[in-house]
Motif scaffolding. Structure first.
Motif, PDB file in Angstrom:
ATOM      1  N   UNK A 139       0.825  -1.203   0.000  1.00 26.32           N
ATOM      2  CA  UNK A 139       0.000   0.000   0.000  1.00 26.32           C
ATOM      3  C   UNK A 139       0.862   1.257   0.000  1.00 26.32           C
ATOM      4  N   UNK A 140       1.894   1.276   0.855  1.00 31.50           N
ATOM      5  CA  UNK A 140       2.747   2.462   0.937  1.00 31.50           C
ATOM      6  C   UNK A 140       3.453   2.734  -0.388  1.00 31.50           C
ATOM      7  N   UNK A 141       3.916   1.687  -1.058  1.00 29.01           N
ATOM      8  CA  UNK A 141       4.636   1.865  -2.318  1.00 29.01           C
ATOM      9  C   UNK A 141       3.683   2.242  -3.448  1.00 29.01           C
ATOM     10  N   UNK A 142       2.473   1.694  -3.449  1.00 33.94           N
ATOM     11  CA  UNK A 142       1.515   1.998  -4.518  1.00 33.94           C
ATOM     12  C   UNK A 142       1.071   3.456  -4.504  1.00 33.94           C
ATOM     13  N   UNK A 143       1.106   4.096  -3.341  1.00 34.34           N
ATOM     14  CA  UNK A 143       0.610   5.460  -3.218  1.00 34.34           C
ATOM     15  C   UNK A 143       1.652   6.510  -3.574  1.00 34.34           C
ATOM     16  N   UNK A 144       2.861   6.097  -3.890  1.00 34.45           N
ATOM     17  CA  UNK A 144       3.891   7.048  -4.313  1.00 34.45           C
ATOM     18  C   UNK A 144       3.683   7.397  -5.790  1.00 34.45           C
ATOM     19  N   UNK A 145       3.434   8.664  -6.063  1.00 36.71           N
ATOM     20  CA  UNK A 145       3.061   9.089  -7.411  1.00 36.71           C
ATOM     21  C   UNK A 145       4.250   9.566  -8.241  1.00 36.71           C
ATOM     22  N   UNK A 146       5.421   9.710  -7.628  1.00 33.84           N
ATOM     23  CA  UNK A 146       6.581  10.235  -8.356  1.00 33.84           C
ATOM     24  C   UNK A 146       7.064   9.215  -9.390  1.00 33.84           C
ATOM     25  N   UNK A 147       7.353   9.695 -10.594  1.00 34.23           N
ATOM     26  CA  UNK A 147       7.815   8.792 -11.651  1.00 34.23           C
ATOM     27  C   UNK A 147       9.239   8.324 -11.400  1.00 34.23           C
ATOM     28  N   UNK A 148      10.094   9.236 -10.947  1.00 32.55           N
ATOM     29  CA  UNK A 148      11.492   8.897 -10.700  1.00 32.55           C
ATOM     30  C   UNK A 148      11.646   8.253  -9.324  1.00 32.55           C
ATOM     31  N   UNK A 149      12.384   7.160  -9.274  1.00 30.88           N
ATOM     32  CA  UNK A 149      12.607   6.479  -8.002  1.00 30.88           C
ATOM     33  C   UNK A 149      13.324   7.398  -7.018  1.00 30.88           C
ATOM     34  N   UNK A 150      14.226   8.222  -7.505  1.00 33.19           N
ATOM     35  CA  UNK A 150      15.010   9.107  -6.627  1.00 33.19           C
ATOM     36  C   UNK A 150      14.144  10.139  -5.924  1.00 33.19           C
ATOM     37  N   UNK A 151      12.953  10.432  -6.482  1.00 30.59           N
ATOM     38  CA  UNK A 151      12.059  11.426  -5.892  1.00 30.59           C
ATOM     39  C   UNK A 151      11.116  10.825  -4.852  1.00 30.59           C
ATOM     40  N   UNK A 152      11.104   9.515  -4.731  1.00 31.66           N
ATOM     41  CA  UNK A 152      10.160   8.858  -3.831  1.00 31.66           C
ATOM     42  C   UNK A 152      10.729   8.762  -2.420  1.00 31.66           C
ATOM     43  N   UNK A 153       9.843   8.800  -1.435  1.00 32.23           N
ATOM     44  CA  UNK A 153      10.280   8.649  -0.053  1.00 32.23           C
ATOM     45  C   UNK A 153      10.833   7.248   0.195  1.00 32.23           C
ATOM     46  N   UNK A 154      10.158   6.249  -0.380  1.00 29.37           N
ATOM     47  CA  UNK A 154      10.593   4.869  -0.226  1.00 29.37           C
ATOM     48  C   UNK A 154      11.116   4.367  -1.567  1.00 29.37           C
ATOM     49  N   UNK A 155      12.342   3.868  -1.602  1.00 30.86           N
ATOM     50  CA  UNK A 155      12.956   3.425  -2.853  1.00 30.86           C
ATOM     51  C   UNK A 155      12.542   2.015  -3.239  1.00 30.86           C
ATOM     52  N   UNK A 156      11.995   1.271  -2.312  1.00 28.77           N
ATOM     53  CA  UNK A 156      11.571  -0.100  -2.567  1.00 28.77           C
ATOM     54  C   UNK A 156      11.060  -0.708  -1.275  1.00 28.77           C
ATOM     55  N   UNK A 157      10.630  -1.966  -1.302  1.00 27.38           N
ATOM     56  CA  UNK A 157      10.036  -2.577  -0.108  1.00 27.38           C
ATOM     57  C   UNK A 157      11.001  -2.678   1.068  1.00 27.38           C
ATOM     58  N   UNK A 158      12.285  -2.959   0.817  1.00 28.57           N
ATOM     59  CA  UNK A 158      13.247  -3.085   1.917  1.00 28.57           C
ATOM     60  C   UNK A 158      13.480  -1.722   2.559  1.00 28.57           C
ATOM     61  N   UNK A 159      13.659  -0.699   1.717  1.00 29.74           N
ATOM     62  CA  UNK A 159      13.843   0.659   2.235  1.00 29.74           C
ATOM     63  C   UNK A 159      12.615   1.110   3.016  1.00 29.74           C
ATOM     64  N   UNK A 160      11.440   0.793   2.522  1.00 34.63           N
ATOM     65  CA  UNK A 160      10.191   1.150   3.198  1.00 34.63           C
ATOM     66  C   UNK A 160      10.117   0.479   4.566  1.00 34.63           C
ATOM     67  N   UNK A 161      10.409  -0.806   4.612  1.00 34.66           N
ATOM     68  CA  UNK A 161      10.370  -1.543   5.878  1.00 34.66           C
ATOM     69  C   UNK A 161      11.377  -0.978   6.870  1.00 34.66           C
ATOM     70  N   UNK A 162      12.577  -0.668   6.395  1.00 35.00           N
ATOM     71  CA  UNK A 162      13.609  -0.115   7.277  1.00 35.00           C
ATOM     72  C   UNK A 162      13.189   1.230   7.845  1.00 35.00           C
ATOM     73  N   UNK A 163      12.575   2.063   7.000  1.00 33.05           N
ATOM     74  CA  UNK A 163      12.125   3.389   7.434  1.00 33.05           C
ATOM     75  C   UNK A 163      11.060   3.253   8.527  1.00 33.05           C
ATOM     76  N   UNK A 164      10.117   2.360   8.318  1.00 31.46           N
ATOM     77  CA  UNK A 164       9.028   2.167   9.284  1.00 31.46           C
ATOM     78  C   UNK A 164       9.567   1.631  10.606  1.00 31.46           C
ATOM     79  N   UNK A 165      10.451   0.669  10.537  1.00 36.58           N
ATOM     80  CA  UNK A 165      11.000   0.063  11.758  1.00 36.58           C
ATOM     81  C   UNK A 165      11.847   1.077  12.535  1.00 36.58           C
ATOM     82  N   UNK A 166      12.643   1.880  11.809  1.00 39.18           N
ATOM     83  CA  UNK A 166      13.474   2.880  12.482  1.00 39.18           C
ATOM     84  C   UNK A 166      12.630   3.903  13.236  1.00 39.18           C
ATOM     85  N   UNK A 167      11.537   4.341  12.629  1.00 34.79           N
ATOM     86  CA  UNK A 167      10.743   5.421  13.214  1.00 34.79           C
ATOM     87  C   UNK A 167       9.683   4.923  14.189  1.00 34.79           C
TER      88      UNK A 167
END
Length: 320
Positions: free
Chosen positions: A146-174
């Motif tokens: 869900x978190x990755x699907x809601x990112x509307x930026x075309x470029x990966x570099x512009x997204x808050x989460x770069x992929x599922x592992x990065x997303x999981x790490x961000x959530x766990x850290x915070x």
């Protein structure tokens, strides 16, 4: 290997009896992602995006492709491509186990001379418990999707989460590791609706069996496709309010960026009240159109693969 041994016999020799449901479910999960993930991305954006949710599924589909390219429909697909295979392995593996348990413990009927078979209620009950069994594994995978699907930026570099592992790490850290199970209560209610899917699948298979001996009799594979597609429509009709609630719980605090500090995770009741207050009863059914478009082809193919592999692997029969 014996001279007359065929591919089915070789498969049966290499897959333990208790594991056939897991193997068939794993293949079914991969099939479902390949066929249906694009529709799922459209459904998630129709449900949750602050601007796109006011438009039709076709508009969201065309806007997504125009702004981000066709492959944007498969945002968040990496997590489910592995995760959904694992989820369906647990879901359908435990389904087969629950069916066998109920078959061996008398939740049966004997309408013909072919021997006892599970009642329709037993098929639904097995589906209910299989859905609940898969919820602990499904919740973090669905949350990342869900978190990755809601990112509307075309470029990966512009997204808050770069992929599922990065997303999981961000959530766990915070938020801590248990924040990956945000929306778990909604997931339990959502997955309890597998009661309807597997009851409907069996009912449809029995209805198609009445065509035996007529010019309209389908073979087993075609019957699996038809029954699987029809059962998925029944499932989503019943489950969509819980899917909407679950997804909104998982996306919090969207559309704001996910924070770097702790936040209060919303409860099932508070989110349901929020949806009802903002959108009324119809808000719980937002995204049903894309669900229907995705459900029939993806689940028809998934059931075809699952049932076909059960037969190929010589699984103990729980359906007649």
């Amino acid at each position: 290997m014996l001279p007359n041994e065929g591919p089915k016999e070789r498969l049966r020799d290499h897959v333990p009896r208790y594991a056939v449901g897991l193997v068939a479910g794993f293949a079914s999960g991969l099939t479902k992602v390949a066929v249906g993930h694009g529709f799922d991305t459209v459904k998630t954006r129709v449900q949750l995006h602050p601007v796109l949710k006011n438009h039709s599924a076709v508009h969201v589909l065309m806007t997504t492709i125009k702004r981000e390219g066709f492959l944007a429909l498969y945002k968040g697909a990496m997590a489910p491509s592995v995760g959904w295979a694992a989820i369906d392995s647990v879901l359908l593996g435990s389904l087969h186990t629950y069916r066998l348990f109920l078959l061996h413990n008398g939740m049966t009927e004997d309408p013909t001379s072919t021997g006892p078979r599970l009642t329709l209620l037993a098929h639904g009950t097995a589906g209910l418990f299989a859905g609940l069994t898969s919820a602990p594994l499904a919740t973090p995978i669905e949350l990342l999707k869900v978190r990755l699907q809601l990112q509307m930026q075309k470029s990966v570099s512009d997204r808050q989460f770069k992929g599922p592992i990065d997303c999981a790490q961000h959530i766990v850290r915070s938020q801590g590791v248990f924040s990956l199970w945000t929306g778990f209560s909604g997931g339990l209610f959502f997955r309890a609706n597998f009661f309807y899917m597997f009851l409907a699948f069996e009912a449809c298979m029995r209805g198609l069996s009445t065509l035996k001996g007529t010019p309209y009799e389908p073979n087993v594979g075609i019957a699996n496709l038809i029954a699987g597609g029809a059962a998925s429509l029944c499932f989503w009709t019943m489950a969509i309010p819980f899917d909407r609630t679950k997804n909104q719980m998982m996306s919090h605090p969207y559309p704001q960026p996910y924070p770097d500090c702790s936040i209060t995770r919303p409860s099932l009741v508070s989110v349901a009240r929020q949806i009802y207050k903002a959108e009324g009863p119809s808000g719980f059914y937002r995204g049903l159109g894309p669900c229907y478009l995705r459900a029939f082809p993806s689940n028809a193919c998934a059931f075809f693969v699952y049932e076909g592999l059960l037969r190929a692997l010589g699984a103990e029969q729980t359906r007649r």
